[in-house]
Enzyme design. Structure first.
Site, PDB file in Angstrom:
ATOM      1  N   TYR A  28     -34.584 -48.041  10.669  1.00  0.00           N
ATOM      2  CA  TYR A  28     -34.209 -48.139   9.558  1.00  0.00           C
ATOM      3  C   TYR A  28     -32.429 -48.008   9.046  1.00  0.00           C
ATOM      4  O   TYR A  28     -32.564 -46.968   9.970  1.00  0.00           O
ATOM      5  CB  TYR A  28     -35.675 -48.459   8.430  1.00  0.00           C
ATOM      6  CG  TYR A  28     -35.649 -46.966   8.261  1.00  0.00           C
ATOM      7  CD1 TYR A  28     -34.319 -46.154   7.986  1.00  0.00           C
ATOM      8  CD2 TYR A  28     -36.474 -46.094   7.564  1.00  0.00           C
ATOM      9  CE1 TYR A  28     -34.308 -44.751   7.189  1.00  0.00           C
ATOM     10  CE2 TYR A  28     -36.902 -45.894   7.264  1.00  0.00           C
ATOM     11  CZ  TYR A  28     -35.664 -44.038   7.195  1.00  0.00           C
ATOM     12  OH  TYR A  28     -36.363 -42.913   6.910  1.00  0.00           O
ATOM     13  N   GLU A  92     -31.392 -52.577  14.044  1.00  0.00           N
ATOM     14  CA  GLU A  92     -31.488 -51.531  12.609  1.00  0.00           C
ATOM     15  C   GLU A  92     -32.628 -52.895  12.172  1.00  0.00           C
ATOM     16  O   GLU A  92     -32.015 -53.917  11.579  1.00  0.00           O
ATOM     17  CB  GLU A  92     -30.223 -51.778  11.922  1.00  0.00           C
ATOM     18  CG  GLU A  92     -29.651 -50.211  12.810  1.00  0.00           C
ATOM     19  CD  GLU A  92     -29.657 -49.229  12.369  1.00  0.00           C
ATOM     20  OE1 GLU A  92     -30.865 -49.286  10.997  1.00  0.00           O
ATOM     21  OE2 GLU A  92     -28.684 -48.708  13.325  1.00  0.00           O
ATOM     22  N   HIS A 134     -37.484 -45.296  16.260  1.00  0.00           N
ATOM     23  CA  HIS A 134     -36.343 -43.672  17.003  1.00  0.00           C
ATOM     24  C   HIS A 134     -37.148 -42.390  16.388  1.00  0.00           C
ATOM     25  O   HIS A 134     -36.643 -42.089  17.286  1.00  0.00           O
ATOM     26  CB  HIS A 134     -35.032 -43.973  15.037  1.00  0.00           C
ATOM     27  CG  HIS A 134     -33.636 -43.582  15.687  1.00  0.00           C
ATOM     28  ND1 HIS A 134     -32.496 -43.518  15.013  1.00  0.00           N
ATOM     29  CD2 HIS A 134     -34.051 -42.837  17.138  1.00  0.00           C
ATOM     30  CE1 HIS A 134     -31.850 -42.892  15.811  1.00  0.00           C
ATOM     31  NE2 HIS A 134     -32.313 -42.630  16.739  1.00  0.00           N
TER      32      HIS A 134
HETATM   33 ZN   LIG Z   1     -32.370 -44.539  13.216  1.00  0.00          ZN
END
Ligand SMILES: [Zn+2]
Length: 240
Positions: A28, A92, A134
Site C-alpha cells: 500500500y 502499489e 511487502h
Molecule cells: Zn511497501
C-alpha cells in the site's frame, strides 16, 4: 483493462530479462493522498517507485516498464532470494496505511488488482507461492499491505496461497500455547513457505510471527505463536 502510463525515472539503468521476473510484491502507498503518492513514486529524489499503482477508484497506472528493475522492495528476503527488486514486479495500492488512517481497500481497486495479477501471472509464469506482501519479505520493517488486504479472496482467484481449514475449527486453537518442539516445527514450515529467519536481532521472531498473522490469521495479530498459527502454517506449507 485500461492502463494509463505515468513515467517514473526510479529504476536501474540496466534492463532485465523477462525470465528473471518471479515474484509479485503487493504494497500500500501509506501516504496522506493519492496525488502525493504518485508524486513521490515519480520523484527522482525519492528513489522509490513501483511498476504499477492502483488508484482509489481502481484506475491502473504503469510507472515503470516490466523489464526494468523498479525500487519498491528495499532490503528483503524470500526463500533463497535476497533484495527482491531484481526478480519482482511491485504493485502499489493507494491506501493511507497504518500511519495515516488505514481503510478497507475499495471494491474497484481489488477487482482490477485481481485482473492485473492474473495477466502478469500468465505472462511471466509466476508461481502461486511467489505472490507476497511487502511485510512478508521485509517483516522487520514493513506492515503493508496489512491485515485488511484480502489474501483469501485473491487465493480464490488463483493468486497466492490460502489454507483450506474451516474458521470454526481453527478458532478452538487460538491462544493455545504450544511446546518448544513445535516452535522449531513452526519455523521450518514458515521457511518452506518462504519466510526468512536470517536476522538474529532481538525481537525479529516476534515481528515475523506478526507478518505471518497479518497475512494468514488477521483476527489476532499479537506476535505470539499459538496452536492456530502452527496448524495454518502446516496446512499452507503442504501446498508448496
Ligand atoms: Zn511497501
Amino acid at each position: 483493462m485500461k492502463i494509463n502510463t505515468i513515467y517514473s525515472p526510479n529504476f536501474d539503468k540496466k534492463k532485465r530479462s523477462y525470465k528473471s521476473i518471479k515474484f509479485l510484491v503487493v504494497h500500500y502507498t501509506g501516504m496522506q493522498s493519492e496525488r502525493e503518492s504518485i508524486k513521490r513514486l515519480c520523484n527522482p529524489k525519492s528513489k522509490v517507485s513501483s511498476h504499477y499503482l492502483i488508484s482509489q477508484n481502481g484506475q491502473i497506472y504503469k510507472l515503470v516498464a516490466d523489464n526494468r528493475i523498479a525500487w519498491h522492495a528495499g532490503i528483503s528476503c524470500w526463500k533463497k532470494y535476497k533484495n527482491l527488486n531484481k526478480n519482482s514486479i511491485g504493485i502499489e495500492i493507494v491506501n493511507k496505511g497504518h500511519k495515516f488512517g488505514y481503510t478497507n481497500f475499495k471494491k474497484k481497486q481489488l477487482s482490477n488488482l485481481i485482473k492485473i495479477c492474473q495477466n502478469l501471472i500468465k505472462k511471466y509464469k509466476i508461481k502461486r507461492q511467489n505472490i507476497v506482501g511487502h511485510s512478508d519479505i521485509a517483516p522487520l520493517r514493513k506492515l503493508d499491505p496489512g491485515e485488511k488486504f484480502p489474501w483469501k479472496r485473491l487465493a480464490n482467484n488463483k493468486i497466492g496461497i490460502w489454507h483450506n481449514l474451516k474458521d470454526r475449527h481453527l478458532i478452538k486453537f487460538r491462544k493455545i500455547k504450544i511446546v518448544n518442539k513445535s516452535k522449531v516445527e513452526f519455523i521450518n514450515k514458515l521457511k518452506k513457505i518462504g519466510y526468512c529467519f536470517n536476522n538474529k536481532k532481538k525481537g525479529s521472531f516476534f515481528k515475523i510471527i506478526k507478518a505471518f498473522q497479518r497475512h494468514y490469521r488477521k483476527e489476532l495479530i499479537n506476535g505470539i505463536l499459538d496452536k492456530e498459527c502452527l496448524i495454518i502454517a502446516k496446512n499452507i506449507s503442504k501446498k508448496i
